[in-house]
Every structure is written in structure tokens, then in C-alpha cells.
Design a protein around this motif. Structure first.
Motif, mmCIF file in Angstrom:
data_model
loop_
_atom_site.group_PDB
_atom_site.id
_atom_site.type_symbol
_atom_site.label_atom_id
_atom_site.label_comp_id
_atom_site.label_asym_id
_atom_site.label_seq_id
_atom_site.Cartn_x
_atom_site.Cartn_y
_atom_site.Cartn_z
ATOM 1 N N PRO A 171 1.923 11.562 10.736
ATOM 2 C CA PRO A 171 1.422 10.930 11.968
ATOM 3 C C PRO A 171 -0.100 10.855 12.011
ATOM 4 O O PRO A 171 -0.803 11.727 11.496
ATOM 5 C CB PRO A 171 1.960 11.845 13.075
ATOM 6 C CG PRO A 171 2.146 13.170 12.407
ATOM 7 C CD PRO A 171 2.548 12.869 10.999
ATOM 8 N N ARG A 221 -2.569 8.590 23.213
ATOM 9 C CA ARG A 221 -1.235 9.166 23.410
ATOM 10 C C ARG A 221 -0.377 8.918 22.172
ATOM 11 O O ARG A 221 -0.595 7.973 21.412
ATOM 12 C CB ARG A 221 -0.580 8.564 24.645
ATOM 13 C CG ARG A 221 -1.245 8.975 25.953
ATOM 14 C CD ARG A 221 -0.368 8.593 27.131
ATOM 15 N NE ARG A 221 -0.307 7.144 27.289
ATOM 16 C CZ ARG A 221 -1.106 6.452 28.092
ATOM 17 N NH1 ARG A 221 -2.026 7.080 28.814
ATOM 18 N NH2 ARG A 221 -0.993 5.131 28.190
ATOM 19 N N GLU A 222 0.612 9.773 21.995
ATOM 20 C CA GLU A 222 1.473 9.665 20.815
ATOM 21 C C GLU A 222 2.165 8.303 20.760
ATOM 22 O O GLU A 222 2.289 7.694 19.682
ATOM 23 C CB GLU A 222 2.519 10.775 20.818
ATOM 24 C CG GLU A 222 3.415 10.781 19.586
ATOM 25 C CD GLU A 222 4.416 11.919 19.595
ATOM 26 O OE1 GLU A 222 5.257 11.967 18.675
ATOM 27 O OE2 GLU A 222 4.348 12.756 20.528
ATOM 28 N N SER A 223 2.625 7.803 21.907
ATOM 29 C CA SER A 223 3.307 6.511 21.941
ATOM 30 C C SER A 223 2.377 5.378 21.527
ATOM 31 O O SER A 223 2.802 4.420 20.868
ATOM 32 C CB SER A 223 3.860 6.249 23.345
ATOM 33 O OG SER A 223 2.806 6.229 24.309
ATOM 34 N N GLU A 224 1.083 5.486 21.882
ATOM 35 C CA GLU A 224 0.108 4.463 21.502
ATOM 36 C C GLU A 224 -0.169 4.515 20.002
ATOM 37 O O GLU A 224 -0.258 3.468 19.347
ATOM 38 C CB GLU A 224 -1.177 4.667 22.295
ATOM 39 C CG GLU A 224 -1.009 4.447 23.796
ATOM 40 C CD GLU A 224 -2.176 4.966 24.612
ATOM 41 O OE1 GLU A 224 -2.294 4.568 25.793
ATOM 42 O OE2 GLU A 224 -2.971 5.776 24.085
ATOM 43 N N ARG A 225 -0.284 5.726 19.460
ATOM 44 C CA ARG A 225 -0.526 5.868 18.022
ATOM 45 C C ARG A 225 0.662 5.345 17.219
ATOM 46 O O ARG A 225 0.498 4.691 16.189
ATOM 47 C CB ARG A 225 -0.817 7.331 17.678
ATOM 48 C CG ARG A 225 -2.038 7.909 18.374
ATOM 49 C CD ARG A 225 -2.496 9.203 17.710
ATOM 50 N NE ARG A 225 -1.472 10.217 17.680
ATOM 51 C CZ ARG A 225 -1.273 11.136 18.616
ATOM 52 N NH1 ARG A 225 -2.066 11.169 19.701
ATOM 53 N NH2 ARG A 225 -0.313 12.044 18.507
ATOM 54 N N ASP A 226 1.867 5.644 17.691
ATOM 55 C CA ASP A 226 3.061 5.165 16.981
ATOM 56 C C ASP A 226 3.162 3.641 17.025
ATOM 57 O O ASP A 226 3.653 3.012 16.070
ATOM 58 C CB ASP A 226 4.318 5.778 17.612
ATOM 59 C CG ASP A 226 4.442 7.272 17.334
ATOM 60 O OD1 ASP A 226 3.750 7.757 16.415
ATOM 61 O OD2 ASP A 226 5.205 7.947 18.043
ATOM 62 N N CYS A 253 -5.645 11.248 10.063
ATOM 63 C CA CYS A 253 -4.724 12.355 10.332
ATOM 64 C C CYS A 253 -5.468 13.575 10.868
ATOM 65 O O CYS A 253 -4.838 14.555 11.270
ATOM 66 C CB CYS A 253 -3.958 12.726 9.059
ATOM 67 S SG CYS A 253 -2.858 11.412 8.470
ATOM 68 N N PRO A 295 -7.413 15.345 13.743
ATOM 69 C CA PRO A 295 -7.479 15.132 15.196
ATOM 70 C C PRO A 295 -8.876 14.817 15.729
ATOM 71 O O PRO A 295 -9.024 13.996 16.627
ATOM 72 C CB PRO A 295 -6.962 16.457 15.769
ATOM 73 C CG PRO A 295 -6.098 17.019 14.688
ATOM 74 C CD PRO A 295 -6.736 16.607 13.399
ATOM 75 N N ALA A 338 -3.577 11.148 13.946
ATOM 76 C CA ALA A 338 -4.010 12.060 15.012
ATOM 77 C C ALA A 338 -5.133 11.498 15.857
ATOM 78 O O ALA A 338 -5.243 11.806 17.047
ATOM 79 C CB ALA A 338 -4.434 13.404 14.410
ATOM 80 N N SER A 339 -6.027 10.690 15.275
ATOM 81 C CA SER A 339 -7.123 10.097 16.048
ATOM 82 C C SER A 339 -7.341 8.662 15.604
ATOM 83 O O SER A 339 -7.070 8.304 14.451
ATOM 84 C CB SER A 339 -8.415 10.910 15.896
ATOM 85 O OG SER A 339 -8.828 10.976 14.543
ATOM 86 N N GLN A 364 -8.107 10.400 20.556
ATOM 87 C CA GLN A 364 -6.826 10.827 20.017
ATOM 88 C C GLN A 364 -5.667 9.976 20.529
ATOM 89 O O GLN A 364 -4.631 9.878 19.870
ATOM 90 C CB GLN A 364 -6.603 12.311 20.345
ATOM 91 C CG GLN A 364 -7.619 13.218 19.662
ATOM 92 C CD GLN A 364 -7.268 14.690 19.789
ATOM 93 O OE1 GLN A 364 -6.181 15.046 20.216
ATOM 94 N NE2 GLN A 364 -8.201 15.555 19.413
#
Length: 248
Positions: free
Chosen positions: A179, A165-170, A202, A204, A181-182, A163
Motif C-alpha cells: 500500500p 485517507r486509505e480509500s483515497e490512496r486505494d 510507501c 508515510p 502511505a503518502s 497521507q
């Protein structure tokens, strides 16, 4: 005095001795039809069944288990065949691409179309100005920024799934309304770290650490060989600079 010791003193056979004898003489019951018919065992239904019935029951359970395993293996084989065909089509389109933008477009179409995923991303790490614009699946970032934002995800040579981190996905999938999710991510390496190839969902739980990465590695190995000459054609100054060295 234990029950086993008492039985031995009384000259009686213990359960272990009987079991050992039957293991050593598996043909014992061949000429003991009457004995077989007289032996009974408890059954799940509550009634007593003969030893022969019990053996038949066990054989049927074993047959059913093997049948389920065979069906599962056939299903996995068919799934792998479909993955191989999709991967082959993707790589043929990438090989035929005339430039980085064409390559990125082919990857984006294939990952979202053939593979049914929500996003694809090719991040190229370069401090050198490239005659290419970041759009669609293609993004050009500096090696220092990539190291700062992705960190240990760049350390290995194998695919990483999870999954994140959010910063890595962004960072991997910028400017998305929905966004990711995984993620499944694999570094692209040729003498140095050229960039990363990532696929996103999208959902997770779609990608997790237990997933196999054979086909993702297969795609990334091919991209790693095709990218250096393609990047060189888009580079205003030779040789290609800005990759993260293996020795860092």
C-alpha cells in the motif's frame, strides 16, 4: 523609588543611558585601548574574557552560521538542479509519446526510475468510451466516481501533499500489493477538470503539507496541455465529454 530613579537623583548613569550612548557613538572605544583591555565579560568556559575576545568570538559564531547557511543553499540548489533535469527528461518523453498508453508508460518509468518513488498514477475523468485500456499508471474513471471518492482534493488548482485517507490512496493507486502511505496529487485542468496526476511513496512521511510543489506543478501544467488532443484521438465521439466543469 526604583533603582533607576535613585541613580538619576544621585547623578549616576543608568545602564540604558550607557547603552544608548555607545549605540550613538560606536567609535567610542577606538582610542580607549586600555579601557578595552580592562573590561571583562563572563565566558561559557567560566573564565573572564576581554571585550575584544568576546567580539572575536561573536564574529566567529556569525561566520560559522553564514557558512552553514551557504552550504545549505548550495545543497538546495543542487537538489533543484537534479529535479529539473529529471522533470525535463520526463516531459520530453511525454511529448514524444504517440498515445495515452505510451504517455502513461513514460510517466511510470520516470517516476519509479528517475525519481525513485513507488508509484505514479494518471487518472482521466471521462464518461465517454476511450479507445484505451486502464493499466500501469493510466486509469480512466467517471467524473462522478472521482468526485465521490476524492471530494475536496479536486477543488483547487494546486498540488496537495499528505497521507490522505486509505480509500483515497486505494482509488489513486489501485491493485497494489504494497500500500501507498503518502501522496502528492495535482489536478489536471484545461477548461475543465481532465483528471489528476499523483505520485506515491510507501514511506508515510515522504510527502507532507509543507513540501514545495513547483516541479509537480510544472509537470502537471505540461500534461494539462498535452492531454486534450491526445484524449481526442482516443475518443470514439467528438468533442471530448465528461470532464468536470470549472463552474461546478
Amino acid at each position: 523609588m526604583t533603582e533607576q530613579t535613585a541613580q538619576q537623583k544621585a547623578g549616576e548613569l543608568t545602564r540604558e543611558q550607557v547603552a544608548d550612548y555607545l549605540r550613538a557613538n560606536p567609535e567610542f572605544f577606538v582610542e580607549q585601548d586600555e579601557l578595552l583591555r580592562s573590561l571583562t565579560l563572563p565566558h561559557d568556559s567560566g573564565r573572564a574574557i576581554s571585550l575584544v575576545e568576546r567580539q572575536v568570538h561573536l564574529f566567529r559564531e556569525q561566520r560559522d552560521t553564514l557558512r552553514r547557511e551557504l552550504v545549505e543553499l548550495v545543497s538546495i540548489a543542487r537538489h533543484n538542479d537534479r529535479l529539473f533535469e529529471k522533470s525535463k527528461r520526463l516531459l520530453m518523453q511525454v511529448i514524444e509519446a504517440r498515445n495515452l498508453n505510451d504517455m502513461a508508460a513514460a510517466i511510470d518509468d520516470s517516476i519509479r526510475g528517475d525519481f525513485g518513488l513507488d508509484a505514479a498514477s494518471v487518472l482521466l475523468f471521462s464518461d465517454t468510451e476511450l479507445a484505451v485500456t486502464s493499466h500501469g499508471a493510466l486509469h480512466v474513471v467517471s467524473p462522478d466516481e472521482a468526485q465521490e471518492r476524492l471530494g475536496s482534493l479536486l477543488d483547487g488548482a494546486r498540488a496537495v501533499c499528505g497521507q490522505f485517507r486509505e480509500s483515497e490512496r486505494d482509488f489513486l493507486f489501485p491493485a497494489r500489493e504494497e500500500p501507498i502511505a503518502s501522496v502528492a496529487l495535482v489536478p489536471l485542468r484545461s477548461d475543465g477538470l481532465l483528471g489528476v496526476f499523483a505520485m506515491g511513496s510507501c514511506e508515510p512521511g515522504y510527502f507532507d503539507q509543507s513540501m514545495g510543489s513547483l516541479f509537480l506543478t510544472y509537470i502537471s501544467d505540461t500534461l494539462s496541455r498535452l492531454l486534450p488532443p491526445m484524449v481526442q484521438r482516443h475518443t470514439n465521439a467528438a468533442p471530448v465529454a465528461g470532464v468536470i466543469a470549472e463552474s461546478r
